[in-house]
Design an enzyme around this catalytic site. Structure first.
Site, PDB file in Angstrom:
ATOM      1  N   LYS A  63       0.834  -1.202   0.000  1.00 37.22           N
ATOM      2  CA  LYS A  63       0.000   0.000   0.000  1.00 37.22           C
ATOM      3  C   LYS A  63       0.872   1.257   0.000  1.00 37.22           C
ATOM      4  O   LYS A  63       2.023   1.217   0.442  1.00 37.22           O
ATOM      5  CB  LYS A  63      -0.882   0.021   1.256  1.00 37.22           C
ATOM      6  CG  LYS A  63      -1.973  -1.024   1.309  1.00 37.22           C
ATOM      7  CD  LYS A  63      -2.755  -0.912   2.612  1.00 37.22           C
ATOM      8  CE  LYS A  63      -3.849  -1.955   2.701  1.00 37.22           C
ATOM      9  NZ  LYS A  63      -4.943  -1.715   1.744  1.00 37.22           N
ATOM     10  N   ARG A  76     -10.515 -11.476   1.733  1.00 37.46           N
ATOM     11  CA  ARG A  76     -11.347 -12.552   1.182  1.00 37.46           C
ATOM     12  C   ARG A  76     -10.641 -13.903   1.270  1.00 37.46           C
ATOM     13  O   ARG A  76     -11.300 -14.950   1.303  1.00 37.46           O
ATOM     14  CB  ARG A  76     -11.750 -12.217  -0.254  1.00 37.46           C
ATOM     15  CG  ARG A  76     -10.615 -12.108  -1.242  1.00 37.46           C
ATOM     16  CD  ARG A  76     -10.966 -11.292  -2.480  1.00 37.46           C
ATOM     17  NE  ARG A  76     -11.027  -9.867  -2.167  1.00 37.46           N
ATOM     18  CZ  ARG A  76     -11.344  -8.930  -3.053  1.00 37.46           C
ATOM     19  NH1 ARG A  76     -11.636  -9.266  -4.291  1.00 37.46           N
ATOM     20  NH2 ARG A  76     -11.371  -7.669  -2.700  1.00 37.46           N
TER      21      ARG A  76
END
Length: 500
Positions: free
Chosen positions: A286, A360
């Site tokens: 990130k 996920r």
């Protein structure tokens, strides 16, 4: 915080502060009684319009000493003015009144206070006396929160420890007690979730979350807790989960809680929380700006623990299982790489196209694990996608479900608690975006409909039970000057579990 509901006389109840109400320009019964003792002090304030007609407005009053008086302060609170006969206090009014009153009481350096409700609201309908008591207790609890690690004068502990809800009769006492109990329990659960969310990643690790679950279970005979380590998960074939945790020195944990408050033959609801205690993005790193906020990536897990805290406080008559997928997502020589293919517990293979779509991956194995409980419903809670924030902003959680009755129940719970969600599509048309040339699916589906394709990914692991997914990325924390975890969606979840 202690809440007591009882019948009492304003002239004889011993407390530091009495809270009384006015509405439509008139004093309610206890306020009128106090006004008589104080030789018209309150009516004079109304006559000179010292208090705004807006619901939630308040006025501090210093009381003159009398022979019977056992309090020196009064807080006059405005319930509002009806513009027409059919209009009355609204749910929004109740919320505003409760928030303002809770903030005022908690900042006044009081140790105790008594609230005289005087049948301010009807016993039935949308806006009831129980709803007011519930909301006020919840907001008082919420306003009392202070972050545990912050020192100094800006973090002065809340002094308010006891609030008496005063009723006019025995039936009203029961109503106020019920409202206060549920509101206080929800408030405690919200604050527990806020505290966990606010803790830095060097403290709130996967093991720390497991210890918090263990401590919560130690105080309740109906609640048990255990945690599976990486070796146990490897034996279960949880390759998706382990593909995330293997990049960190902190061992991943699958934390399991079982609350048995109902008959053993009743199928449990299952809550699955994403607990990525810090998310760097992994190899798909990130940007540095605001990366500190990635400590909030475990707020789904925090909401599960906060919900269990509330259930324990309420001694709730429900069966609920909690599954927390706790891991760190870190870059290292052992971390997953874009293009890696892993096998999930379900046997389905996944091409990891982006290591920053890790939530996920830990959730899909947890959702497969949930099958063994033969659940009545499964709700997963996750700060899953920035795309959901783009779609819905910071007010509503994104809701996806394979069973409309579950979606409807969650939407209703959100409306009733003002912890709202908005249902999003889960159409098969979006599934093809997850196609992969090298595995059963990729872990991302491209930019269009990013929150939807993330939910589509999870839906592939939920074929055997009624399921809903709450994407709380936009509502789990505030940024900026008021940075901090919100504790959402604890109140939604508690309401859902108690009523379904």
């Amino acid at each position: 915080m202690e809440f007591i509901a009882k019948k009492a006389d304003i002239a004889t109840l011993s407390t530091q502060c009495v809270v009384v109400f006015c509405k439509d320009g008139k004093l309610m019964a206890s306020a009128s009684h106090l006004d008589t003792e104080q030789h018209g002090l309150l009516t004079h304030q109304l006559s000179i319009k010292a208090i705004s007609p807006t619901a939630g407005s308040h006025l501090w009053l210093t009381l003159a000493p009398t022979k019977s008086a056992k309090h020196s302060k009064a807080l006059l609170v405005q319930l509002g003015e009806s513009k027409k006969k059919s209009a009355d206090i609204t749910i929004e009014d109740i919320r505003k009144i409760s928030q303002k009153l809770a903030s005022t009481l908690n900042s006044a350096k009081l140790k105790d206070a008594a609230v005289f409700f005087d049948s301010a609201l009807p016993a039935s309908g949308d806006c009831t006396l129980e709803k007011l008591a519930h909301t006020l207790a919840l907001e008082i609890e919420r306003a009392s929160y202070r972050f545990s690690l912050k020192a100094g004068t800006k973090n002065t502990p809340a002094t308010l420890k006891k609030v008496v809800f005063v009723a006019t009769n025995s039936a009203e006492t029961k109503t106020l007690r019920n409202g206060a109990n549920t509101g206080s329990a929800m408030g405690k659960g919200i604050n527990a979730a806020r505290e966990l969310g606010n803790l830095p990643g060097n403290i709130c690790t996967p093991n720390y979350l497991a210890e918090q679950a263990k401590q919560l279970a130690a105080g309740c005979k109906k609640l048990t807790s255990k945690a599976l380590g990486e070796k146990q998960m490897e034996r279960l074939g949880m390759g998706a989960f382990l593909s995330v945790s293997k990049g960190s020195d902190q061992e991943g944990k699958l934390i399991l809680l079982e609350y048995k408050g109902a008959a053993a033959n009743k199928a449990p609801h299952v809550l699955v929380g994403k607990g990525v205690t810090f998310d760097t993005g992994g190899i798909s790193l990130k940007p540095g700006a605001n990366m500190d906020e990635m400590k909030f990536d475990m707020c789904g897990a925090a909401s599960v623990l906060g919900t269990f805290k509330a259930l324990v406080e309420l001694d709730a008559k429900v069966n609920v299982v909690g599954i927390i997928a706790a891991a760190e997502n870190m870059p290292s020589g052992g971390a997953s790489k874009p293009g890696d293919v892993v096998t999930s517990m379900s046997g389905q293979t996944i091409e990891i196209l982006n290591t920053d779509a890790e939530g996920r991956l830990v959730l899909c194995d947890a959702l497969t694990y949930a099958e063994r409980y033969k659940p009545k419903s499964v709700v997963d809670i996750a700060t899953l996608t920035g795309a959901c924030v783009v779609a819905l902003g910071n007010h509503a959680a994104g809701l996806y479900s394979n069973t409309q009755s579950v979606a409807d129940a969650l939407l209703k719970a959100g409306e009733e608690t003002h912890d709202r969600a908005w249902q999003m599509p889960l159409w098969d048309d979006y599934q093809r975006q997850l196609d992969s040339n090298f595995a059963d699916m990729g872990n991302i589906g491209g930019m269009p409909g990013g929150s939807i394709t993330a939910a589509c990914f999870l839906s592939r692991y939920t074929k055997k039970y009624p399921w809903a997914h709450l994407d709380i990325a936009g509502v789990a924390w505030h940024s900026g000057a008021k940075k901090g975890a919100t504790g959402r969606p604890v109140s939604l979840l508690v309401n859902y579990l108690l009523n379904n």
